[in-house]
Design an enzyme around this catalytic site. Sequence first.
Site, PDB file in Angstrom:
ATOM      1  N   ASP A  11      -0.050   4.495  -0.258  1.00 27.50           N
ATOM      2  CA  ASP A  11      -0.735   5.761   0.059  1.00 27.50           C
ATOM      3  C   ASP A  11       0.188   6.801   0.673  1.00 27.50           C
ATOM      4  O   ASP A  11       0.087   7.996   0.385  1.00 27.50           O
ATOM      5  CB  ASP A  11      -1.849   5.520   1.096  1.00 27.50           C
ATOM      6  CG  ASP A  11      -3.039   4.797   0.514  1.00 27.50           C
ATOM      7  OD1 ASP A  11      -3.125   4.694  -0.717  1.00 27.50           O
ATOM      8  OD2 ASP A  11      -3.874   4.321   1.300  1.00 27.50           O
ATOM      9  N   HIS A  12       1.074   6.325   1.571  1.00 25.87           N
ATOM     10  CA  HIS A  12       1.809   7.312   2.359  1.00 25.87           C
ATOM     11  C   HIS A  12       2.956   7.984   1.608  1.00 25.87           C
ATOM     12  O   HIS A  12       3.524   8.958   2.104  1.00 25.87           O
ATOM     13  CB  HIS A  12       2.241   6.711   3.694  1.00 25.87           C
ATOM     14  CG  HIS A  12       1.022   6.402   4.527  1.00 25.87           C
ATOM     15  ND1 HIS A  12       0.095   7.380   4.832  1.00 25.87           N
ATOM     16  CD2 HIS A  12       0.539   5.250   5.035  1.00 25.87           C
ATOM     17  CE1 HIS A  12      -0.895   6.835   5.522  1.00 25.87           C
ATOM     18  NE2 HIS A  12      -0.653   5.547   5.663  1.00 25.87           N
ATOM     19  N   THR A  34      -8.383   4.017   8.228  1.00 29.31           N
ATOM     20  CA  THR A  34      -9.578   3.177   8.310  1.00 29.31           C
ATOM     21  C   THR A  34      -9.660   2.583   9.711  1.00 29.31           C
ATOM     22  O   THR A  34      -8.700   1.991  10.201  1.00 29.31           O
ATOM     23  CB  THR A  34      -9.495   2.042   7.264  1.00 29.31           C
ATOM     24  OG1 THR A  34      -9.046   2.595   6.040  1.00 29.31           O
ATOM     25  CG2 THR A  34     -10.848   1.385   7.074  1.00 29.31           C
ATOM     26  N   ARG A  55      -9.619   8.267  -1.308  1.00 26.87           N
ATOM     27  CA  ARG A  55     -10.577   8.729  -0.306  1.00 26.87           C
ATOM     28  C   ARG A  55     -11.449   9.839  -0.869  1.00 26.87           C
ATOM     29  O   ARG A  55     -11.033  10.573  -1.775  1.00 26.87           O
ATOM     30  CB  ARG A  55      -9.834   9.246   0.928  1.00 26.87           C
ATOM     31  CG  ARG A  55      -8.986   8.208   1.621  1.00 26.87           C
ATOM     32  CD  ARG A  55      -8.463   8.757   2.926  1.00 26.87           C
ATOM     33  NE  ARG A  55      -9.528   8.902   3.885  1.00 26.87           N
ATOM     34  CZ  ARG A  55      -9.715   8.101   4.940  1.00 26.87           C
ATOM     35  NH1 ARG A  55      -8.880   7.115   5.183  1.00 26.87           N
ATOM     36  NH2 ARG A  55     -10.732   8.298   5.739  1.00 26.87           N
ATOM     37  N   GLU A  97      -8.752   0.667  -2.686  1.00 26.51           N
ATOM     38  CA  GLU A  97      -9.676   0.739  -1.554  1.00 26.51           C
ATOM     39  C   GLU A  97     -10.566   1.946  -1.775  1.00 26.51           C
ATOM     40  O   GLU A  97     -10.074   3.041  -2.082  1.00 26.51           O
ATOM     41  CB  GLU A  97      -8.912   0.914  -0.247  1.00 26.51           C
ATOM     42  CG  GLU A  97      -8.029  -0.252   0.097  1.00 26.51           C
ATOM     43  CD  GLU A  97      -7.137   0.066   1.284  1.00 26.51           C
ATOM     44  OE1 GLU A  97      -7.248   1.161   1.860  1.00 26.51           O
ATOM     45  OE2 GLU A  97      -6.320  -0.791   1.630  1.00 26.51           O
ATOM     46  N   ARG A 155       3.067  19.015   1.073  1.00 24.31           N
ATOM     47  CA  ARG A 155       3.567  20.228   0.420  1.00 24.31           C
ATOM     48  C   ARG A 155       2.743  20.662  -0.782  1.00 24.31           C
ATOM     49  O   ARG A 155       3.011  21.689  -1.381  1.00 24.31           O
ATOM     50  CB  ARG A 155       5.023  19.991  -0.046  1.00 24.31           C
ATOM     51  CG  ARG A 155       6.040  20.106   1.058  1.00 24.31           C
ATOM     52  CD  ARG A 155       6.165  21.558   1.499  1.00 24.31           C
ATOM     53  NE  ARG A 155       6.943  21.689   2.698  1.00 24.31           N
ATOM     54  CZ  ARG A 155       8.250  21.920   2.734  1.00 24.31           C
ATOM     55  NH1 ARG A 155       8.932  22.019   1.623  1.00 24.31           N
ATOM     56  NH2 ARG A 155       8.869  22.038   3.881  1.00 24.31           N
ATOM     57  N   ARG A 187      -7.165  12.942   0.413  1.00 21.03           N
ATOM     58  CA  ARG A 187      -6.094  13.458   1.283  1.00 21.03           C
ATOM     59  C   ARG A 187      -4.714  12.933   0.896  1.00 21.03           C
ATOM     60  O   ARG A 187      -3.722  13.539   1.218  1.00 21.03           O
ATOM     61  CB  ARG A 187      -6.384  13.130   2.748  1.00 21.03           C
ATOM     62  CG  ARG A 187      -6.207  11.691   3.128  1.00 21.03           C
ATOM     63  CD  ARG A 187      -6.315  11.507   4.615  1.00 21.03           C
ATOM     64  NE  ARG A 187      -7.670  11.786   5.090  1.00 21.03           N
ATOM     65  CZ  ARG A 187      -8.165  11.262   6.213  1.00 21.03           C
ATOM     66  NH1 ARG A 187      -7.420  10.481   6.951  1.00 21.03           N
ATOM     67  NH2 ARG A 187      -9.391  11.525   6.590  1.00 21.03           N
ATOM     68  N   ASN A 216       0.854  -1.181   0.000  1.00 26.06           N
ATOM     69  CA  ASN A 216       0.000   0.000   0.000  1.00 26.06           C
ATOM     70  C   ASN A 216       0.904   1.250   0.000  1.00 26.06           C
ATOM     71  O   ASN A 216       1.682   1.453   0.927  1.00 26.06           O
ATOM     72  CB  ASN A 216      -0.898  -0.028   1.250  1.00 26.06           C
ATOM     73  CG  ASN A 216      -1.824   1.171   1.317  1.00 26.06           C
ATOM     74  OD1 ASN A 216      -1.408   2.290   1.021  1.00 26.06           O
ATOM     75  ND2 ASN A 216      -3.052   0.957   1.718  1.00 26.06           N
ATOM     76  N   HIS A 260      -3.831  -4.278   7.898  1.00 33.22           N
ATOM     77  CA  HIS A 260      -3.962  -3.097   8.756  1.00 33.22           C
ATOM     78  C   HIS A 260      -3.076  -3.240   9.986  1.00 33.22           C
ATOM     79  O   HIS A 260      -3.226  -4.161  10.775  1.00 33.22           O
ATOM     80  CB  HIS A 260      -5.403  -2.800   9.197  1.00 33.22           C
ATOM     81  CG  HIS A 260      -5.605  -1.310   9.369  1.00 33.22           C
ATOM     82  ND1 HIS A 260      -5.243  -0.656  10.510  1.00 33.22           N
ATOM     83  CD2 HIS A 260      -6.058  -0.374   8.504  1.00 33.22           C
ATOM     84  CE1 HIS A 260      -5.492   0.636  10.343  1.00 33.22           C
ATOM     85  NE2 HIS A 260      -5.976   0.840   9.140  1.00 33.22           N
ATOM     86  N   GLY A 261      -2.143  -2.317  10.085  1.00 32.98           N
ATOM     87  CA  GLY A 261      -1.277  -2.270  11.270  1.00 32.98           C
ATOM     88  C   GLY A 261      -0.190  -3.333  11.299  1.00 32.98           C
ATOM     89  O   GLY A 261       0.472  -3.502  12.324  1.00 32.98           O
ATOM     90  N   HIS A 274      -5.621   3.793  -1.666  1.00 32.02           N
ATOM     91  CA  HIS A 274      -6.935   4.162  -1.146  1.00 32.02           C
ATOM     92  C   HIS A 274      -7.311   5.518  -1.733  1.00 32.02           C
ATOM     93  O   HIS A 274      -6.641   6.513  -1.474  1.00 32.02           O
ATOM     94  CB  HIS A 274      -6.851   4.229   0.387  1.00 32.02           C
ATOM     95  CG  HIS A 274      -8.171   4.440   1.063  1.00 32.02           C
ATOM     96  ND1 HIS A 274      -8.350   4.278   2.412  1.00 32.02           N
ATOM     97  CD2 HIS A 274      -9.388   4.796   0.584  1.00 32.02           C
ATOM     98  CE1 HIS A 274      -9.613   4.524   2.733  1.00 32.02           C
ATOM     99  NE2 HIS A 274     -10.256   4.850   1.638  1.00 32.02           N
ATOM    100  N   GLU A 302     -11.080  -9.068   3.064  1.00 33.26           N
ATOM    101  CA  GLU A 302      -9.822  -8.701   3.708  1.00 33.26           C
ATOM    102  C   GLU A 302     -10.105  -8.572   5.201  1.00 33.26           C
ATOM    103  O   GLU A 302     -10.898  -7.728   5.630  1.00 33.26           O
ATOM    104  CB  GLU A 302      -9.283  -7.378   3.151  1.00 33.26           C
ATOM    105  CG  GLU A 302      -7.968  -7.007   3.831  1.00 33.26           C
ATOM    106  CD  GLU A 302      -7.287  -5.793   3.219  1.00 33.26           C
ATOM    107  OE1 GLU A 302      -7.484  -5.529   2.011  1.00 33.26           O
ATOM    108  OE2 GLU A 302      -6.550  -5.114   3.950  1.00 33.26           O
TER     109      GLU A 302
END
Length: 237
Positions: free
Chosen positions: A9-10, A101, A45, A70, A18, A49, A7, A191-192, A43, A151
């Site tokens: 996303d980050h 999530t 959203r 997602e 920025r 974001r 994933n 997740h996590g 994801h 999932e």
Amino acid sequence: MTRLGVNIDHVATVREARKIDEPDPVHALVIAESAGADGITVHLRGDRRHMQERDIRIMAQICKTRLNIEMAPTQEMFRIACEIKPYSVTFVPERREEVTTEGGLDVLLHSKTLKPLIQDYHDQDIHISIFVDPSNEQIKACARLGVEIIELNTGRYADAKGEEQHILELEKLRNAARYAHKTGLRVAAGHGLNLRNVGPVAAIPEVEELNIGHSLIGRAIFVGLKEAINEMKEKMK
Ligand code: PXP
């Protein structure tokens, strides 16, 4: 071996801090796949974001593995998915105020609205997965809706404090994976998850794929994305 869905996303989270054009998550996709990612998850959203529509449009064109998006189960997202045609869409619940999530989708509560939407996705040849908590009732509801994949939410397992709680949450995941597999569903989890807690989940025989994001991208800051993926794959073995 259990597949690793990365994933990314980050990478977009850092870019959006920025509001410029780097680091580019598209670049992360290319590196992740060359490092052995078995799939790419993003994801999209409602508040955009991190990932932007531009990102997933390009990703869909260049992804060599499986692109899993997602999304909230809404008409807005369905229209975007129809245009982009990813391998799969994972339905997730979404609250604007949440940091990430927070739990699985309540499939029992939303069955009526999910049913026609899932049919619409299937008509577009897009696989549907649903992010659910490890509960037999939720899993049964997914099977009734005719989705192919669930999932399992590993968030409570990841957050468990102390040995006893940890074992309890792991047992819930094992039982849920077994139950889902018996009802004919393919099972993913995520997740996590991180280098410390991934092993026991990767060892659940029914779990085909793990979707991991935050810990991989966090680790990549120090060792690079390629090495972070290698380390994770080693732990999953
Ligand atoms: N699976 C789902 C459904 C998610 O929403 C997320 C977070 O975007 C992940 C997996 C990955 O979680 P993490 O970033 O904690 O590894």
